[in-house]
Design an enzyme around this catalytic site. Structure first.
Site, PDB file in Angstrom:
ATOM      1  N   LYS A 139       0.853  -1.185   0.000  1.00 20.99           N
ATOM      2  CA  LYS A 139       0.000   0.000   0.000  1.00 20.99           C
ATOM      3  C   LYS A 139       0.883   1.228   0.000  1.00 20.99           C
ATOM      4  CE  LYS A 139      -4.493   0.740   0.224  1.00 20.99           C
ATOM      5  NZ  LYS A 139      -5.520  -0.251  -0.161  1.00 20.99           N
TER       6      LYS A 139
HETATM    7  N1  GLU Z   1      -7.063  -0.058  -3.371  1.00 22.73           N
HETATM    8  C1  GLU Z   1      -7.858  -1.197  -3.694  1.00 22.73           C
HETATM    9  C2  GLU Z   1      -7.968  -2.140  -2.505  1.00 22.73           C
HETATM   10  O1  GLU Z   1      -7.862  -1.728  -1.383  1.00 22.73           O
HETATM   11  C3  GLU Z   1      -7.393  -1.886  -4.969  1.00 22.73           C
HETATM   12  C4  GLU Z   1      -5.993  -2.381  -4.952  1.00 22.73           C
HETATM   13  C5  GLU Z   1      -5.533  -2.880  -6.327  1.00 22.73           C
HETATM   14  O2  GLU Z   1      -6.330  -2.915  -7.245  1.00 22.73           O
HETATM   15  O3  GLU Z   1      -4.348  -3.230  -6.424  1.00 22.73           O
HETATM   16  O4  GLU Z   1      -8.250  -3.299  -2.647  1.00 22.73           O
END
Ligand code: GLU
Length: 429
Positions: free
Chosen positions: A118
């Site tokens: 993240k």
């Molecule tokens: N931010 C989104 C999540 O929390 C998508 C992450 C992604 O597609 O890599 O799942």
């Protein structure tokens, strides 16, 4: 021998537990039910890498302002790390760590060949002009170059970011290496290699999981089911629209400033149009105004928290008037609230399953980018539904086998899979 490191995991002790405290409490609960090697358990508690960057952005008035950003790779056991980038004033290293860990379990649960990551920048994107936002995104991406690649770590949108930010990230990376690399990010605009259906995927996945839960409870009449949704961003608005399209009654939605409620159901396309024109839900005609806190305790059959973490706590959990919670956000429920919800017999479909539709279609986008072969929307949605229902089923079986709540079952399934892979690979050196 358990490896011990000499700094504390938990950084703050507040009334509402930090996101990372919640993530670790969930982890401890799940591993206590699994028969895992203690070294493996300790290893998976720790993020593999944490990267902090402080970088300049030139504001429109010519001033240089410094911003802080993070990228955490929690795990790379199953493959490259994957996860969104968040622009928000709540971003802290603690929060990004938690979200990275949840990505590891989410990807594992739905069987994607990824670990979790993240990123975040401490900024309110609403205070930036387009030019400033582009500058911030490009410089943050440039700072991340040593850490990202289609084989190493693949960013995506999250709160406060979307297709345009992904386009700038993709362009910055491509300019640096000297050729176009669409697979460096997912959630891109379709005209530069994005996938059909990615924008709708998370919200759609939430509703797919909700329907699966309702079916298993023998509930099939959509028009009698009322849904309240906290959050009207990429997750909440698409969940609301898809639910209404299928005949469910969406009675409440909210954005950061508050919500709107109509017991007879809101007209979601009209709400979306109002939101696009006014940039707020406040004043939407034909609905009562509610606060975000009030929305959570409205009477409804299904509550979908789709805003941010730490929303359902021990303080409001006793007052929830819903039969089911489907977590569109990551980490919206604290561990104390989980206990109350379980005691009250409210079914909670956990985040790592309920909102996994986004990263699942991100995976399809990455595969399409690597193969340079693109799918139509029917194929995307068919595969999305297949993967989510299969994962739901696996989680339900784990629940039954171990007599645990659904969050613990989902985490157990996900953690077991990573633990098995780690043991097969072994510890280096
Ligand atoms: N931010 C989104 C999540 O929390 C998508 C992450 C992604 O597609 O890599 O799942």
């Amino acid at each position: 021998m358990v490896v011990s490191l000499n700094h504390a995991h938990n950084t703050t002790i507040e009334e509402i537990p930090s996101a990372y405290q919640t993530a670790l409490a969930q982890y401890d609960r799940a591993v206590s039910r699994l028969d895992l090697d203690e070294n493996v358990v300790e290893f998976m508690r720790w993020p593999r890498r944490e990267f902090t960057v402080n970088f300049p952005v030139r504001r429109d008035d010519g001033r240089i302002e410094m911003f802080t950003g993070y990228r955490v790779h929690h795990s790379t056991i199953m493959g490259p790390s994957k996860g969104g980038v968040r622009y928000s004033l709540n971003v802290t290293l603690d929060e990004v760590r938690a979200l990275a860990m949840w990505m590891t379990w989410k990807c594992s649960l739905v069987n994607l060949p990824y670990g979790g990551a993240k990123g975040g920048v401490l900024v309110d994107p609403k205070t930036l002009s387009m030019r400033e936002k582009e500058g911030l995104t490009r410089r943050y991406t440039a700072e991340l170059i040593p850490l990202i690649s289609p084989q190493m770590d693949i960013p995506a949108p999250d709160m406060g970011t979307g297709p345009q930010e992904m386009a700038w990230m993709m362009d910055t990376y491509s300019m640096t290496v000297g050729y176009s690399v669409p697979a460096i990010v997912t959630g891109k605009p379709i005209n530069i290699g994005g996938s059909q259906g990615r924008a709708e995927a998370t919200g759609r996945g939430v509703i797919i999981c909700m329907i699966e839960a309702l079916k298993r409870r023998g509930i099939i009449d959509e028009s009698n089911i009322t849904i309240a949704i906290q959050g009207f961003g990429n997750v909440g608005s698409h969940a609301a629209a898809y639910a209404q399209e299928l005949g469910f009654k969406v009675v409440a939605v909210s954005d950061i400033d508050g919500g709107i409620y109509n017991a007879n159901g809101l007209d979601i396309p009209a709400v979306q149009k109002y939101m696009a024109q006014n940039r707020t839900l406040a004043g939407f005609p034909g609905a009562d105004t509610v606060t975000n806190a009030e929305l959570l305790t409205l009477p409804c059959d299904v509550l979908i928290p789709a805003a941010m973490e730490g929303q359902i706590t021990e303080h409001n959990a006793p007052h929830l008037r819903t039969k089911m919670i489907v977590e569109g956000a990551n980490g919206p429920t604290t561990t104390e609230a989980d206990d109350i919800i379980n005691d009250r017999g409210i079914l909670l479909v956990p985040d790592i399953l309920a909102n996994a539709g986004g990263v699942t279609v991100s995976y399809f986008e990455w595969v399409q980018g690597m193969q340079e072969f693109f799918w139509d929307i029917e194929e995307v949605f068919r595969n999305l539904e297949r993967i989510l229902i299969r994962s739901y089923d696996g989680t339900a079986q784990m629940m039954e086998k171990h007599g645990v709540d659904m969050r613990t079952a989902a985490q157990m399934t996900a953690i077991q899979r990573v633990a098995d892979a780690l043991q097969t690979r072994g510890f280096y050196p």
